[in-house]
Enzyme design. Structure first.
Site, PDB file in Angstrom:
ATOM      1  N   ASP A   1       0.788  -1.201  -0.132  1.00 21.83           N
ATOM      2  CA  ASP A   1      -0.044   0.001   0.170  1.00 21.83           C
ATOM      3  C   ASP A   1       0.821   1.188  -0.007  1.00 21.83           C
ATOM      4  O   ASP A   1       0.568   2.269  -0.908  1.00 21.83           O
ATOM      5  CB  ASP A   1      -1.147   0.116   1.411  1.00 21.83           C
TER       6      ASP A   1
ATOM      7  N   GLU B   1      -9.294  -2.026   4.908  1.00 21.37           N
ATOM      8  CA  GLU B   1      -8.953  -1.704   6.212  1.00 21.37           C
ATOM      9  C   GLU B   1     -10.026  -0.468   6.677  1.00 21.37           C
ATOM     10  O   GLU B   1     -10.257  -0.739   8.029  1.00 21.37           O
ATOM     11  CB  GLU B   1      -7.541  -0.911   5.953  1.00 21.37           C
TER      12      GLU B   1
END
Length: 246
Positions: A40, A144
């Site tokens: 990420d 997330e």
């Protein structure tokens, strides 16, 4: 699974333009972000570079009792993709803070100890941001954020979340499109909170299963329970603190 994912070319164009617009609106000079050696943060770094240019971004590598591989992969990304970096070792600060606590180390809650690390990183990023007149960019993705798989006032303590609407699989597709080095793409996702920790091991489901459930609502009972329970437990993380109205 590819049927639920959007075209990475389209995603890159939208996010790059969005970052550029948000930084301009804020009157800032650029963006700073953590570089963890993970997927990420690597994708975020290359999106920010595309949006703002080499001279207006900064990746900060912040080991904190971390695995050496984390910094090695972050440096690989920086060198191979020409991303400017600074390194700040937070291990001494982390240990000093734990030593200042009125608890024996062996009696401390393991998660409470681990969550100090992203909060120290948040503080460090804002120090760089204010010194450089940058905005702080976070690398959290949709999985997330919806499951609350982030540290409150830690990795969620940012100014911008350019990838907050992307499924994990879309981040992976973007990584390939942007040229993130293969060892980073193939590495098991991990928040690096303790040795051997992985996202999927902690969540109890794979990101592919979570992606599919978030988009289609389809999944076995185990996946549905994991996602919905996580959403309920983490609702407070997605809201401002409650205010007592007088």
């Amino acid at each position: 699974m590819n049927g639920i994912y959007r075209d990475p070319v389209y995603l890159k164009e939208r996010i790059v333009a969005w970052i550029r617009d948000r930084v301009k609106e804020a009157g800032a000079r650029g963006a700073v972000f953590g570089l963890s050696g993970g997927l990420d943060s690597s994708v975020l770094a290359l999106l920010a570079k595309e949006a703002l240019g080499y001279n207006n971004i900064l990746g900060v590598i912040m080991p904190c009792e971390s695995q050496p591989e984390d910094a090695d992969l972050a440096l690989m990304l920086a060198k191979s993709c020409f991303v400017p970096v600074q390194q700040v070792d937070l291990t001494p600060a982390y240990r000093a803070l734990l030593d200042a606590m009125p608890f024996e180390r062996g009696s401390m809650n393991a998660l409470a100890m681990a969550n100090i690390k992203p909060r120290l990183r948040m503080t460090t990023l804002y120090f760089f941001a204010q010194n450089c007149h940058f905005l702080v960019c976070g690398a959290s993705n949709r999985d997330e954020l919806e499951l609350g798989y982030f540290t409150k006032h830690g990795d969620s303590g940012v100014d911008l979340l350019p990838m907050g609407d992307l499924l994990k699989g879309e981040v992976r597709l973007l990584a390939g499109h942007l040229g993130v080095p293969a060892p980073i793409i193939s590495r098991p996702p991990s928040a690096g909170l303790w040795p051997g920790q992985t996202d999927e091991g902690e969540l109890g489901a794979t990101y592919d299963e979570i992606d599919r459930y978030l988009v289609t609502g389809e999944g076995d009972e185990r996946v549905r329970e994991i996602v919905e329970r996580a959403r309920r437990k983490s609702e407070h993380k997605r809201k401002m603190p409650p205010i007592c109205k007088i």
